[in-house]
Structure formats: structure tokens, C-alpha cells
Design a protein around this motif. Structure first.
Motif, PDB file in Angstrom:
ATOM      1  N   UNK A  57      50.756  44.300  43.537  1.00  0.00           N
ATOM      2  CA  UNK A  57      49.431  43.757  43.816  1.00  0.00           C
ATOM      3  C   UNK A  57      49.352  42.275  43.496  1.00  0.00           C
ATOM      4  N   UNK A  58      48.351  41.613  44.078  1.00  0.00           N
ATOM      5  CA  UNK A  58      48.072  40.206  43.809  1.00  0.00           C
ATOM      6  C   UNK A  58      46.643  40.073  43.309  1.00  0.00           C
ATOM      7  N   UNK A  59      46.445  39.191  42.331  1.00  0.00           N
ATOM      8  CA  UNK A  59      45.103  38.888  41.841  1.00  0.00           C
ATOM      9  C   UNK A  59      44.827  37.407  42.073  1.00  0.00           C
ATOM     10  N   UNK A  60      43.725  37.098  42.747  1.00  0.00           N
ATOM     11  CA  UNK A  60      43.352  35.713  43.058  1.00  0.00           C
ATOM     12  C   UNK A  60      42.261  35.252  42.109  1.00  0.00           C
ATOM     13  N   UNK A  61      42.521  34.155  41.389  1.00  0.00           N
ATOM     14  CA  UNK A  61      41.543  33.594  40.455  1.00  0.00           C
ATOM     15  C   UNK A  61      40.457  32.849  41.226  1.00  0.00           C
ATOM     16  N   UNK A  62      39.195  33.163  40.924  1.00  0.00           N
ATOM     17  CA  UNK A  62      38.086  32.520  41.614  1.00  0.00           C
ATOM     18  C   UNK A  62      37.897  31.066  41.181  1.00  0.00           C
TER      19      UNK A  62
END
Length: 211
Positions: free
Chosen positions: A45-50
């Protein structure tokens, strides 16, 4: 010192491993695609920082990119020489918990020098700080980093490869020590210096008479 929310798999907000800010995270699936179809890789999975718009990559619920993993950024008041070693430890935290713990022991040794000690023997330095009235919580934090760091470079009872979260907690303890021993006294000194001159003079006279 602000609270630190460690990154975790599918968590909707945490302190970003890139920019350090507490920010919401948008999660994305990773798919393997060929000419005929695509397959969702459930363990990836990938997590994108806002905040900074940078991604962290995860596999089997563990962060693999960036290699700093769940370790926090150095405290803003950390001395530069300590911060350099702290950041080096972060850069290998996921790859080698033992290596990170050993580097944090070195960071602690350098921090002891900044706290007025010799920096040759950490155990002796902690003992001297205790003689000078060191709070028990800070003593315990110092000894945890010392003992775990020693076990990282010498055979011992703590197996860091089996318990990487133990090594990771050392980053938080170093920041805690900096906050208690450097940041809080500095803030108090600044507040005290901001008192009216007449009040400061009165305090000097009072303490002079008391002595």
C-alpha cells in the motif's frame, strides 16, 4: 514538545515520516498489471501525506520507504552534533534496528557532553547527573537508551532483530531527554528573564537575605 503519532498501517492520520507534520493520510492500493488484467497486491500500500504530498510505501503492514520508518524527527532543541547521529540512526531504522540502537547510544554519549559530563563513560555520566538532582524519569530514560544500545553492539538479553519496536522507542526517549534537560529549562529561563526589573531585583535581595 508536541505529541508524536507514529505512522501505522491504514491509519488515517499520523506524523509524516517525510515532513514530520501531523497530517491526514490517503491510502492507495498497489496493483500488478500486465497486458490482460491487473491484480491487487493486498499486502502492499501507499500512504499520501496531505501536508507535503510525499508517499510512504508499506508491505505486510510495515513501512519500507522511507527507511526511517516510524521513528520521529529530532527535537527542535537537540544539539546539532547529536541531531546528526540521530538522523543517521533514522536512516537505517527499518533496515537495521541494532544499528540504529547503537547509533542512538552514540547520540546519547554526545548528549551527555552537552549536559556537562565527560562523555567517556555513559554510566558514570548518568551517575553524576543523579548526584546533581536528576529526576528519576530522566534517569530511567537515559539508562534505557544506554542498556539497549549496549546490547545492540554486545551479546545480551535484548534481541533487537526480534523486537524492532524496542529500538524504535529509543528515538522518542532521546527526544524526551532533550525536552526535559534542554528545552524546558530554556523556556523557564526565558520566562524568568522576562519578569520586570524591579521584581528580579527584589528576588535577588530576598535570596541574598535568606542566605
Amino acid at each position: 514538545m508536541t505529541n508524536y503519532e507514529a505512522p501505522a498501517w491504514q491509519k488515517d492520520a499520523f506524523n509524516c515520516p517525510h515532513c514530520g507534520a501531523f497530517a491526514s493520510q490517503t491510502w492507495w492500493d498497489i496493483e500488478r498489471t500486465n497486458f490482460s488484467n491487473s491484480t491487487r497486491l493486498t499486502e502492499w500500500g501507499l500512504a499520501l501525506c496531505s501536508r507535503c504530498r510525499n508517499y510512504s510505501m508499506w508491505c505486510d503492514e510495515k513501512m519500507i520507504i522511507p527507511s526511517s520508518g516510524n521513528s520521529p524527527l529530532p527535537h527542535p532543541d537537540m544539539p546539532e552534533n547529536v541531531s546528526v547521529v540521530f538522523q543517521e540512526a533514522r536512516s537505517i531504522a527499518n533496515l537495521s534496528p541494532k544499528g540504529a540502537a547503537a547509533l542512538l547510544r552514540l547520540a546519547l554519549q554526545q548528549l551527555c557532553i552537552d549536559l556537562g559530563q565527560e562523555g567517556k563513560n555513559i554510566n558514570k555520566d548518568i551517575g553524576e547527573l543523579v548526584k546533581n538532582g536528576l529526576q528519576v524519569e530522566v534517569q530511567q530514560a537515559l539508562d534505557v537508551v544506554r542498556v539497549v544500545g549496549n546490547n545492540a553492539v554486545h551479546p545480551g538479553e535484548i534481541r533487537l532483530d526480534d523486537s524492532p519496536e524496542v529500538a524504535n522507542s529509543l528515538f522518542e526517549l532521546i527526544n524526551y531527554i532533550v525536552d526535559r534537560m534542554i528545552s524546558q529549562p530554556k523556556k523557564l529561563s526565558e520566562l524568568y528573564a522576562s519578569l520586570p526589573a524591579g521584581a528580579l531585583e527584589g528576588i535577588k535581595k530576598r535570596d541574598g537575605e535568606a542566605s
